[in-house]
Design a protein around this motif. Structure first.
Motif, PDB file in Angstrom:
ATOM      1  N   ASP A   1      22.700  -4.168 -68.089  1.00 25.50           N
ATOM      2  CA  ASP A   1      21.736  -4.136 -69.187  1.00 25.50           C
ATOM      3  C   ASP A   1      20.294  -4.389 -68.761  1.00 25.50           C
ATOM      4  O   ASP A   1      19.363  -4.078 -69.500  1.00 25.50           O
ATOM      5  N   GLN A   2      20.066  -4.925 -67.582  1.00 23.51           N
ATOM      6  CA  GLN A   2      18.702  -5.175 -67.122  1.00 23.51           C
ATOM      7  C   GLN A   2      18.233  -4.046 -66.201  1.00 23.51           C
ATOM      8  O   GLN A   2      18.802  -3.834 -65.128  1.00 23.51           O
ATOM      9  N   ALA A   3      17.179  -3.352 -66.615  1.00 19.77           N
ATOM     10  CA  ALA A   3      16.679  -2.201 -65.869  1.00 19.77           C
ATOM     11  C   ALA A   3      16.270  -2.561 -64.445  1.00 19.77           C
ATOM     12  O   ALA A   3      16.540  -1.803 -63.500  1.00 19.77           O
TER      13      ALA A   3
ATOM     14  N   ARG B   1      19.359  -2.774 -62.373  1.00 17.64           N
ATOM     15  CA  ARG B   1      19.900  -1.428 -62.126  1.00 17.64           C
ATOM     16  C   ARG B   1      19.129  -0.736 -61.005  1.00 17.64           C
ATOM     17  O   ARG B   1      19.716  -0.132 -60.102  1.00 17.64           O
TER      18      ARG B   1
ATOM     19  N   ALA C   1      23.109   0.866 -70.066  1.00 14.43           N
ATOM     20  CA  ALA C   1      22.715  -0.506 -70.386  1.00 14.43           C
ATOM     21  C   ALA C   1      23.778  -1.233 -71.199  1.00 14.43           C
ATOM     22  O   ALA C   1      23.637  -2.421 -71.480  1.00 14.43           O
TER      23      ALA C   1
END
Length: 213
Positions: A9-11, A14, A34
């Motif tokens: 969920d955290q860009a 990722r 996400a």
């Protein structure tokens, strides 16, 4: 080429994971999500070999997504990657069919090796987690009497189970038993059906529980 989907969920995480795993020329990130619901949509439109799955995500968490992916797309491997060294998360993940469980504190080499291990049919568990989780998973599987096992499996099938219990990949098993990788895969499918087990993780636990390692 190994096609990976990153579910996190955290860009920023990722992006970091993508940079790390794509340092290996055999791995390509083909999609990112996400939350678990998006994962289910993406696997419909992308060829995915492995999902790098976070546990805590909005809308649908990684454990529920793992359960659904395993039911609908059994060929896709799932490697759980989380910050939480929580044995309950790990146990639930393996119950739902995850192929590995790794902490985000692992280095890049360990992450890449875990991805390749899962794809090769192995089971990857972070050392800190394995010490807590394996005893509990073993307790959940009732042993089968050796005499019953002989009635259920052929000698060759028992050999394959022994190798799975030792953490060998399909390629390694094929090499040691002088079989093709395809033959090993087919026999593993038959073994799982005979023993009424869901996946390789359960078979590995079965092997240890029945003193076949």
């Amino acid at each position: 080429m190994i096609n990976v989907l990153i579910a996190e969920d955290q860009a920023i995480v990722r992006n970091g994971l993508k940079m790390i795993i794509e340092q290996d020329k055999e791995i390509k990130v083909v999609a990112e999500a996400a939350d678990g619901k998006v994962v289910l949509e993406l696997v419909k439109s992308h060829h995915v070999d492995l999902i790098l799955m976070d546990v805590r995500m909005p809308v649908m968490d990684g454990l529920e997504a793992t359960k659904r992916i395993r039911a609908e797309y059994p060929s896709i491997k799932i490697l759980i990657l989380t910050t939480f060294n929580d044995e309950e998360y790990a146990i639930k993940a393996f119950r739902e069919g995850a192929n590995g469980f790794l902490l985000k504190s692992a280095d890049g080499v360990s992450l890449i090796n875990s991805i390749k291990s899962c794809l090769a049919g192995g089971m990857s568990i972070h050392d800190d987690v394995a010490a807590k989780v394996m005893p509990k998973l073993l307790k959940e599987n009732k042993p089968v009497k050796q005499t019953d096992l002989i009635d259920i499996l052929t000698d060759r099938e028992i050999e394959i189970v022994q190798h799975v219990g030792l953490g060998k990949t399909n390629k390694e098993i094929a090499g040691e038993l002088f079989l093709s990788v395809g033959t090993v895969k087919n026999q593993l499918t038959q073994i799982l059906q005979k023993l009424d087990l869901r996946d390789r993780t359960q078979l590995a636990i079965f092997a240890v529980k029945n003193d076949l390692t």
